[in-house]
Enzyme design. Structure first.
Site: not given
Ligand code: GLU
Length: 492
Positions: A250-252, A254
């Protein structure tokens, strides 16, 4: 006989235009594309835009642009799922008439919000038979005619749902664990599971290859195929992409949009190579591959069942390898606009010294992993003023400032007379070092700092050659001035 010997393979990629194309979607698109190109089939692109609130045409355009950049071309489409809504409604009516679906007059608010999540994890449990199903057909017709809002649910039959998955092998779902899913919402819009099955059947898709977060949806879709009497495609579910912590990417973790990698200057063939290895491997420890080789070697049999880790270090490594094997001409087309944007050189300036520019790229590309690295490495060659790294000055000038100054003064004379060829420069500098009883490093380190401002560079002889005599002598002069203030006298 394999599944593809007897038919024209037709695959589809059906993104929902609710955001950019992400790594997971791109990887799924790519596996479909490898498969279909290998089997000379047809790649269908379908934009699943039935979620009016979250879909928009900017997202569709951005997804198409990312696919184009990746080189994933399609043979049919883009079709828009919303164009088929009348057909979907007709098919739902057909199920209703055959008693294979029923109206649910529950709280309409709740029904709209009760969209069966397209990506359920298989944990949903069937609710007890709904009240709705228990009302008589006549009553149901009457309420509908009176305009009472309702959704339409598919009536899941007793039994089991089985299929032979191209990646996971034999799959079995107990129908008792599948709820009577909503297929048409009270606002008249079809749900994902119905629309996708309908479109795949209508577009005669032969192989549905998608993420394994859809396994439980496949069970539902198979039930719909059977109820409608449609021919079922083969299904293959590719593993999830995980972040370094083993959780779903996920965006977490990167950047996840393809656009971001493009902007970061990752080469397209490197990203393709990297995505291909997320959940697939050709064996033989082979990792560096170009697109033709990937198509040639790709097979669903070698797709892994388990999730694979998204390893940025590996992407950088592959990107470096692809840089090495990409021609300077190709790199120039990507680099020139960026140099222009960075204010380092206009495209006209670069093309007026094309041979020099290509030689520069050849020199720098082995040290680069992204186009952005190249911009950075080009600076000493394109900027008039030179930016000195403090660490480089400290280490290679200031430790023995006087000696650095004297070396540069003498080199100035040596280089002033040299024939300006890299090998000639090399032999002159080597000779100079041995004459003075110095190690080569003791000469080239201060020289490198003088002409590039940096601690590291490609071969200093090539660097000198490309910078040219005038620039080199001018920079050595500036360095001498800098070192002059506190330098002593004496023999080298
Ligand atoms: N529109 C769906 C999605 O983007 C398609 C899933 C599928 O391949 O069936 O998740």
């Amino acid at each position: 006989m394999t599944t593809v010997d007897v038919m024209t393979v037709r695959v589809r990629f059906p993104p929902s235009p609710t955001g950019h194309l992400h790594v997971g979607g791109a990887r799924t698109a790519l596996f479909n594309w490898f498969f279909v190109r290998k089997h000379q089939g047809v790649f269908v692109l379908r934009i699943e835009d039935t979620d009016r609130d979250r879909s928009n045409s900017e997202h569709s355009a951005a997804i198409l642009e990312s696919l184009e950049w990746l080189g994933i071309d399609w043979d049919e489409g883009p079709y828009f799922q919303s164009d088929g809504v009348e057909r979907h409604r007709k098919e739902v009516r057909h199920l209703l008439e055959k008693g294979l679906a029923y109206r649910d007059f529950g709280d309409p608010e709740r029904l709209i919000n009760d969209r069966v999540n397209a990506k359920t994890d298989g944990t949903e449990k069937r609710e007890p038979r709904r009240q709705a199903e228990l009302i008589s057909r006549e009553e149901s017709e009457k309420k509908a005619l009176a305009g009472e809002p309702h959704a339409i649910r598919f009536k899941v039959p007793e039994g089991q749902t089985l299929w032979s998955d191209l990646v996971h092998g034999e799959m079995k779902f107990e129908n008792a664990d599948i709820e009577d899913l909503v297929i048409l919402r009270s606002d008249g819009s079809p749900t994902y599971n119905f629309a996708v099955a309908s479109d795949d059947a209508y577009q005669t898709i032969t192989h549905v290859i998608r993420g394994d977060d859809h396994l439980s949806n496949t069970a539902k879709q198979i039930l719909i195929y059977d109820a409608m009497g449609w021919t079922k495609p083969f299904f293959g579910h590719v593993p999830m992409i995980l972040g370094g912590d083993g959780k779903r990417l996920s965006k977490r973790h990167g950047a996840t949009s393809i656009q971001a990698y493009k902007e970061d200057g990752i080469l397209q063939p490197a990203l393709i190579n990297f995505l291909a290895l997320l959940g697939w491997s050709p064996g033989e420890d082979l990792e560096f591959m170009k697109v033709d080789e990937l198509i040639d070697k790709f097979s669903l049999e070698r797709v892994l069942k388990k999730g694979s880790i998204f390893d940025l270090k590996k992407l950088e490594w592959l990107s470096g390898k692809h840089f090495d094997s990409t021609s300077a001409e190709e790199i120039a087309t990507l680099l020139s606009p960026r140099l222009n944007l960075a204010g380092l050189a206009t495209e006209d300036e670069l093309s007026s010294k094309n041979d020099w520019y290509l030689a520069l790229i050849d020199l720098l590309k082995t040290r680069s992993r992204t186009v952005i690295d190249l911009v950075e490495l080009s600076k000493p060659f394109l900027k008039k003023e030179i930016d000195f790294e403090e660490e480089a000055i400290r280490k290679h000038w200031m430790k023995d400032q006087d000696r650095a100054r004297r070396i540069l003064v003498e080199l100035n004379a040596v280089l002033g007379e040299a024939d300006w060829q890299a090998d000639e420069l090399e032999s002159r500098i080597r000779l100079f070092a041995s004459d003075k009883g110095l190690k080569l490093g003791q000469v080239i380190h201060p020289l490198r700092v003088a002409v590039t401002g940096r601690e590291a560079s490609p071969s200093i002889f090539e660097v000198l050659y490309l910078l040219g005599r005038t620039c080199v002598l001018e920079r050595i002069g500036i360095a001498i001035d800098y070192l002059e203030s506190s330098a002593g006298e004496g023999e080298l």
